[in-house]
Design a protein around this motif. Structure first.
Motif, PDB file in Angstrom:
ATOM      1  N   THR A  97       0.688  -0.989   0.093  1.00 47.47           N
ATOM      2  CA  THR A  97      -0.156   0.075  -0.242  1.00 47.47           C
ATOM      3  C   THR A  97       0.798   1.277  -0.114  1.00 47.47           C
ATOM      4  N   ASP A  98       2.396   0.666  -0.540  1.00 44.57           N
ATOM      5  CA  ASP A  98       3.298   2.761  -0.786  1.00 44.57           C
ATOM      6  C   ASP A  98       1.902   3.950  -1.243  1.00 44.57           C
ATOM      7  N   PRO A  99       3.024   4.749  -0.175  1.00 43.83           N
ATOM      8  CA  PRO A  99       2.882   5.872  -0.934  1.00 43.83           C
ATOM      9  C   PRO A  99       3.300   6.635  -2.042  1.00 43.83           C
ATOM     10  N   ILE A 187       4.175   6.186  11.032  1.00 42.47           N
ATOM     11  CA  ILE A 187       2.397   6.441  10.360  1.00 42.47           C
ATOM     12  C   ILE A 187       1.275   7.613   9.901  1.00 42.47           C
ATOM     13  N   PRO A 189      -0.652  10.212   8.463  1.00 40.59           N
ATOM     14  CA  PRO A 189      -1.164  10.172   6.440  1.00 40.59           C
ATOM     15  C   PRO A 189       0.007  11.161   5.898  1.00 40.59           C
ATOM     16  N   PHE A 244       2.211  -2.198  11.492  1.00 45.15           N
ATOM     17  CA  PHE A 244       2.036  -1.732  10.136  1.00 45.15           C
ATOM     18  C   PHE A 244       2.904  -1.601   8.623  1.00 45.15           C
ATOM     19  N   GLU A 246       4.139  -1.803   5.433  1.00 44.51           N
ATOM     20  CA  GLU A 246       4.892  -0.903   4.733  1.00 44.51           C
ATOM     21  C   GLU A 246       4.499   0.311   5.575  1.00 44.51           C
ATOM     22  N   ARG A 247       4.136   0.702   6.132  1.00 43.07           N
ATOM     23  CA  ARG A 247       3.265   2.370   6.752  1.00 43.07           C
ATOM     24  C   ARG A 247       4.709   2.933   7.741  1.00 43.07           C
TER      25      ARG A 247
END
Ligand code: ATP
Ligand code: GNG
Length: 341
Positions: A97-99, A187, A189, A244, A246-247
């Motif tokens: 779920t990469d940013p 984490i 956003p 958590f 990937e975050r």
């Protein structure tokens, strides 16, 4: 080993990179032989296919994930290319779920690590002057100096002070707070502003990893954590890091390296009131922990992506604060480091 498709190429060697590198993206680095490098989003498979077809030299493609590698192989297969040998090594978890920024680029996330008073905050200022668009996240020191929102300032809630005054009593408590605040910042956003950038970069001053592999470990070895506290700390740290996932991943670490003696001089010069009792001996121990973790790699690290994080080592014994040339040299090294992440 995966077999797929045909091209006019000698060999395409496909190796999955550690997740720390361009997470969530399909990243193709056309080898140095071709004398250029491309970092591409998976939407651009087609362009890469064409590029590979026209290339006359062995090409090495790096994939951040096995899932992306498989996708790419399927793509090549559809193009009816044969004899491409794809080797998947160091397979890592798919479905990330990469940013990703609005420009389709993965956000590169780094941490700045180093001994107490080595100059991390000063270095963060250097980053902000050279790379004005980057998001810089400073260490949540104020929260540790004032842990109870409702308590009056100057009351008994300066956990940093308490930890230095009575480390055996307060180290575990301090480490739960420091680590929790670091998790929270890691984490958080990503801001819209960061996501709108062409090359988004986020830099943290220290991380949940130095919390464990430098400080908590050091405090345990010094006897300030007992074995129950050390076990508990590691248990919840591992649990949260895996939850958590990937975050809390980082793409790279910048390690500011200086001798403990120089750090000690800087610490005394800075004269933070809580640090009056800090001795050179403690800085020497923390120096060893950094070296073991980031250079000698002898620290037992529990997460694959952390073992494989690229580390940029910057010698900051020299005064860069008042030396524009030295600052410029550091900035160039950082730029070059980012280019290969
Ligand atoms: N390269 C440098 N040369 C000389 N002095 C420096 C250098 N970098 C930082 N300093 C000075 O050393 C002191 C400590 O620097 P700084 O507060 O940036 O350290 P830090 O690593 O952020 O500390 P901490 O570990 O407590 O977060 C400051 O007085 C700063 O001005
Ligand atoms: N025990 C302990 N664990 C940590 O994770 C940690 N991170 C930072 N520090 C101390 C160093 C500086 O005095 C001050 C500011 O960096 O806080 C820590 N101390």
């Amino acid at each position: 080993m995966l077999q797929c498709g045909q091209t006019g190429l000698d060999l395409i060697q496909c190796v999955s990179l550690p997740s720390s590198v361009n997470r969530g993206l399909f990243s193709a680095l056309i080898s140095d032989i071709c004398s250029f490098r491309l970092t591409l989003h998976c939407k651009m498979f087609f362009r890469i296919g064409r590029l590979l077809e026209s290339s006359q030299v062995p090409v090495r493609c790096y994939f951040s994930q096995k899932a992306k590698l498989n996708l790419f192989c399927t793509f090549l297969h559809r193009l009816e290319k044969r004899n491409i040998v794809c080797m998947a090594k160091n397979t890592i978890k798919p479905d990330s779920t990469d940013p990703i920024s609005s420009e389709g680029m993965a956000v590169k996330r780094l941490s700045v690590e180093g001994n107490i008073a080595v100059g991390k905050s000063t270095f963060m200022k250097l980053l902000s002057s050279f790379f004005q668009e980057w998001e810089l996240v400073t260490e949540p020191l104020r929260k540790w100096q004032h842990v109870q929102d409702s308590a009056p300032h100057g009351g008994m809630d300066n956990l940093l002070q308490m930890m230095y005054d009575d480390p055996s009593r307060w180290s575990y408590t301090f480490q739960t707070v420091s680590c929790m605040t670091r998790f929270k910042t890691q984490i958080e956003p990503l801001s819209k502003q960061l996501l709108s950038l062409r090359e988004p970069v986020q830099v943290f001053e220290r991380s949940i990893y130095s919390d464990r592999y430098v400080f908590a470990k050091c405090l345990f070895e010094l006897g300030h954590f007992n074995s129950i506290e050390w076990t508990m700390y590691q248990e919840w740290h591992s649990f949260l890091t895996r939850e958590f996932a990937e975050r809390v991943h980082l793409n790279g670490i910048i390690y500011l390296q200086a001798t403990p003696e120089i750090c000690f001089e800087r610490l005394k010069k800075r004269a933070r009131k809580e640090e009056k009792t800090v001795q050179l001996d403690y800085l020497q121990k923390l120096h060893e922990q950094h070296e073991n973790w980031l250079i000698k790699k002898t620290t037992n690290v529990h997460f694959e992506h952390v073992k494989n994080i690229p580390v940029l080592i910057l010698d900051v014994n020299e005064d860069f604060e008042n030396n524009p040339l030295a600052s410029q040299r550091l900035a160039t090294k950082i730029k070059n480091f980012l280019a290969v992440l």
